[in-house]
Design a protein around this motif. Structure first.
Motif, PDB file in Angstrom:
ATOM      1  N   LEU A  63       0.840  -1.197   0.000  1.00 48.38           N
ATOM      2  CA  LEU A  63       0.000   0.000   0.000  1.00 48.38           C
ATOM      3  C   LEU A  63       0.877   1.249   0.000  1.00 48.38           C
ATOM      4  O   LEU A  63       0.590   2.231  -0.693  1.00 48.38           O
ATOM      5  CB  LEU A  63      -0.948  -0.006   1.191  1.00 48.38           C
ATOM      6  N   ASP A  64       1.972   1.199   0.752  1.00 49.99           N
ATOM      7  CA  ASP A  64       2.928   2.305   0.730  1.00 49.99           C
ATOM      8  C   ASP A  64       3.623   2.381  -0.622  1.00 49.99           C
ATOM      9  O   ASP A  64       3.915   3.481  -1.119  1.00 49.99           O
ATOM     10  CB  ASP A  64       3.972   2.134   1.834  1.00 49.99           C
ATOM     11  N   LEU A  65       3.902   1.223  -1.231  1.00 50.67           N
ATOM     12  CA  LEU A  65       4.530   1.194  -2.543  1.00 50.67           C
ATOM     13  C   LEU A  65       3.648   1.885  -3.581  1.00 50.67           C
ATOM     14  O   LEU A  65       4.135   2.668  -4.409  1.00 50.67           O
ATOM     15  CB  LEU A  65       4.791  -0.253  -2.970  1.00 50.67           C
ATOM     16  N   ILE A  66       2.342   1.617  -3.534  1.00 46.85           N
ATOM     17  CA  ILE A  66       1.405   2.249  -4.467  1.00 46.85           C
ATOM     18  C   ILE A  66       1.447   3.770  -4.314  1.00 46.85           C
ATOM     19  O   ILE A  66       1.528   4.510  -5.303  1.00 46.85           O
ATOM     20  CB  ILE A  66      -0.021   1.717  -4.235  1.00 46.85           C
ATOM     21  N   ALA A  67       1.428   4.235  -3.081  1.00 50.75           N
ATOM     22  CA  ALA A  67       1.460   5.679  -2.831  1.00 50.75           C
ATOM     23  C   ALA A  67       2.765   6.300  -3.324  1.00 50.75           C
ATOM     24  O   ALA A  67       2.768   7.408  -3.888  1.00 50.75           O
ATOM     25  CB  ALA A  67       1.271   5.953  -1.342  1.00 50.75           C
ATOM     26  N   GLU A  68       3.862   5.590  -3.132  1.00 51.62           N
ATOM     27  CA  GLU A  68       5.171   6.099  -3.551  1.00 51.62           C
ATOM     28  C   GLU A  68       5.267   6.174  -5.067  1.00 51.62           C
ATOM     29  O   GLU A  68       5.787   7.151  -5.625  1.00 51.62           O
ATOM     30  CB  GLU A  68       6.268   5.190  -2.980  1.00 51.62           C
ATOM     31  N   ILE A  69       4.761   5.145  -5.751  1.00 53.57           N
ATOM     32  CA  ILE A  69       4.802   5.137  -7.217  1.00 53.57           C
ATOM     33  C   ILE A  69       3.967   6.276  -7.786  1.00 53.57           C
ATOM     34  O   ILE A  69       4.381   6.958  -8.721  1.00 53.57           O
ATOM     35  CB  ILE A  69       4.308   3.780  -7.760  1.00 53.57           C
ATOM     36  N   LYS A  70       2.786   6.490  -7.210  1.00 49.22           N
ATOM     37  CA  LYS A  70       1.896   7.530  -7.733  1.00 49.22           C
ATOM     38  C   LYS A  70       2.548   8.915  -7.682  1.00 49.22           C
ATOM     39  O   LYS A  70       2.287   9.768  -8.545  1.00 49.22           O
ATOM     40  CB  LYS A  70       0.571   7.532  -6.964  1.00 49.22           C
ATOM     41  N   LYS A  71       3.416   9.155  -6.721  1.00 47.75           N
ATOM     42  CA  LYS A  71       4.084  10.450  -6.628  1.00 47.75           C
ATOM     43  C   LYS A  71       4.992  10.714  -7.820  1.00 47.75           C
ATOM     44  O   LYS A  71       5.286  11.865  -8.146  1.00 47.75           O
ATOM     45  CB  LYS A  71       4.915  10.520  -5.339  1.00 47.75           C
ATOM     46  N   ARG A  72       5.415   9.630  -8.507  1.00 47.58           N
ATOM     47  CA  ARG A  72       6.402   9.763  -9.583  1.00 47.58           C
ATOM     48  C   ARG A  72       5.764   9.822 -10.968  1.00 47.58           C
ATOM     49  O   ARG A  72       6.473  10.020 -11.954  1.00 47.58           O
ATOM     50  CB  ARG A  72       7.375   8.573  -9.535  1.00 47.58           C
ATOM     51  N   VAL A  73       4.449   9.623 -11.047  1.00 47.58           N
ATOM     52  CA  VAL A  73       3.816   9.503 -12.366  1.00 47.58           C
ATOM     53  C   VAL A  73       2.524  10.317 -12.425  1.00 47.58           C
ATOM     54  O   VAL A  73       2.029  10.809 -11.411  1.00 47.58           O
ATOM     55  CB  VAL A  73       3.511   8.018 -12.691  1.00 47.58           C
ATOM     56  N   ASP A  74       1.986  10.416 -13.635  1.00 47.30           N
ATOM     57  CA  ASP A  74       0.707  11.106 -13.819  1.00 47.30           C
ATOM     58  C   ASP A  74      -0.480  10.186 -13.570  1.00 47.30           C
ATOM     59  O   ASP A  74      -1.513  10.617 -13.048  1.00 47.30           O
ATOM     60  CB  ASP A  74       0.632  11.673 -15.237  1.00 47.30           C
ATOM     61  N   HIS A  75      -0.348   8.913 -13.981  1.00 49.69           N
ATOM     62  CA  HIS A  75      -1.435   7.954 -13.809  1.00 49.69           C
ATOM     63  C   HIS A  75      -0.854   6.596 -13.413  1.00 49.69           C
ATOM     64  O   HIS A  75       0.215   6.208 -13.889  1.00 49.69           O
ATOM     65  CB  HIS A  75      -2.242   7.789 -15.100  1.00 49.69           C
ATOM     66  N   LEU A  76      -1.579   5.899 -12.545  1.00 50.26           N
ATOM     67  CA  LEU A  76      -1.164   4.568 -12.093  1.00 50.26           C
ATOM     68  C   LEU A  76      -2.276   3.567 -12.374  1.00 50.26           C
ATOM     69  O   LEU A  76      -3.410   3.750 -11.926  1.00 50.26           O
ATOM     70  CB  LEU A  76      -0.844   4.586 -10.593  1.00 50.26           C
ATOM     71  N   ILE A  77      -1.934   2.526 -13.127  1.00 51.17           N
ATOM     72  CA  ILE A  77      -2.871   1.453 -13.459  1.00 51.17           C
ATOM     73  C   ILE A  77      -2.410   0.173 -12.773  1.00 51.17           C
ATOM     74  O   ILE A  77      -1.247  -0.230 -12.909  1.00 51.17           O
ATOM     75  CB  ILE A  77      -2.947   1.243 -14.981  1.00 51.17           C
TER      76      ILE A  77
END
Length: 382
Positions: free
Chosen positions: A168-182
């Motif tokens: 869940l923390d990984l998802i939040a961290e990835i989203k900070k680096r991109v415009d959209h997360l699928i």
């Protein structure tokens, strides 16, 4: 798509050769397999799918419960010809031929220039998202598989699985680096058109932590679609390419997601596919597609009704009780005493390893575990 800031990503469901399509894979006839889907694929800026079998020329099947799926490494050429840009390997079959099978799959796909994500030489690598910049927008793809005979570890090839303590923390961290997360989630119970209570809770948390779109695969049937926090969760795309079964529309039909991006957001167009007797798939006609989408829309009206979701799941689990209980509960207390007295020889003689593997799988797989927990809870109350 023509306009500078617009582009499309098409996400297919599970892809696997079967008896009715294998000869087309051998001959390399991608046109027979994908038919009129090919122009639809070609029109996309990026094409994603789930490779639901092992690519190997030296198959060494593992001992497990459930089917084992593999095909020649040359079969991957079909997906290259069809235009796939990215293949998820996080599924319950990627390790059907052990670590060697994972390695041969990774090598075969890399050799022809298709990207992969979701399986790797260890769990750290398997957890890495695939990030693609398209027309100035960064799109991240992250995939999880439920735990069966497939998982990676610190020093073992395999698939990524969802760890709530870290991911869940990984998802939040990835989203900070991109415009959209699928997120592609390979899980949920097979042949069930609604989310289980746990699957719904999990997918909603993916959205809470930053996912913009969550699509579930693996169920072999088209499920429901939920709008949650103004984002989309697809609870089951159904099969894209998994063979034809006479009279079984639930198995034969699947859903392609055509994700159309603009400057600030995206919308999803849903396009149905149909398995054909000749081996392969076709797009549904406009009339057929509208009929399918209407059925999904009607079914999806119930997805926010927590009472219905709970009761529907209970009803489904009651139907599965005669299958699950014998696999999970093999002994009564007399047998337990006998087994202790014989120093576990009773188990060794009368319960084959395959039954122990089945029990293990029910225990560790999130979907199977939710079924058996629901069944046992109801029985203990009664």
């Amino acid at each position: 798509m023509g306009l500078e800031n617009q582009f499309s990503i098409v996400i297919s469901g599970d892809l696997c050769p079967t008896k009715d399509t294998e000869h087309h894979f051998i001959s390399g006839d991608h046109e027979q397999i994908f038919g009129d889907c090919l122009p639809f694929f070609e029109n996309a800026d990026f094409l994603v799918g789930n490779l639901e079998f092992v690519l190997t020329d030296d198959p060494k099947p593992i001992k497990k419960s459930g089917p084992i799926l593999y095909g020649d490494t040359a079969f991957v050429n079909i997906f290259k010809k069809a235009g796939f840009d990215l293949l998820s390997l996080a599924n319950n079959h990627i390790k059907d031929c052990g670590e060697e099978g994972v390695q041969s799959t990774l090598k075969a796909v890399a050799k022809i220039g298709i990207n992969t994500f979701g399986a790797a030489r260890n769990l750290i690598e398997a957890k890495k998202p695939f990030i693609k910049e398209i027309k100035g927008k960064k799109i991240a793809f992250l995939t999880f598989a439920e735990q069966e005979f497939n998982t990676a570890s610190e020093n073992e090839y395999g698939a990524n699985f969802f760890d709530p303590y870290e991911d869940l923390d990984l998802i939040a961290e990835i989203k900070k680096r991109v415009d959209h997360l699928i997120i592609l989630y390979h899980g949920g119970i097979e042949y069930y058109e609604y989310p289980s209570p746990l699957l719904q809770k999990k997918c909603r948390r993916f959205i809470d932590k930053g996912a913009d779109l969550v699509t579930c695969q693996h169920s072999h049937c088209i499920g429901t679609i939920e709008r949650y926090q103004d984002k989309t969760i697809v609870y089951g795309q159904g099969n894209t390419l998994f063979g034809y079964r006479e009279g079984n529309d639930s198995w034969n039909q699947g859903l392609l997601l055509d994700v159309q991006f603009n400057e600030n957001d995206f919308k999803i167009n849903y396009k149905g596919v149909q398995a054909i007797k000749e081996g392969g798939i076709r797009l549904l006609t406009e009339k057929e597609n509208q009929k399918l989408l209407k059925k999904i829309e009607e079914r999806s009206k119930l997805v926010n009704d927590s009472v219905f979701i709970r009761e529907s799941w209970q009803k489904f689990c009651r139907k599965k009780e005669s299958l699950y209980l014998p696999q999970y509960l093999a002994l009564n207390r007399y047998f337990i005493h006998l087994n202790r007295w014989t120093n576990n020889k009773f188990i060794s003689v009368f319960f084959l390893k395959k039954y122990l593997r089945s029990s293990h799988n029910i225990m560790r797989c999130e979907a199977h575990n939710e079924v058996i927990q629901t069944i046992l809870k109801r029985n203990s109350k009664e």
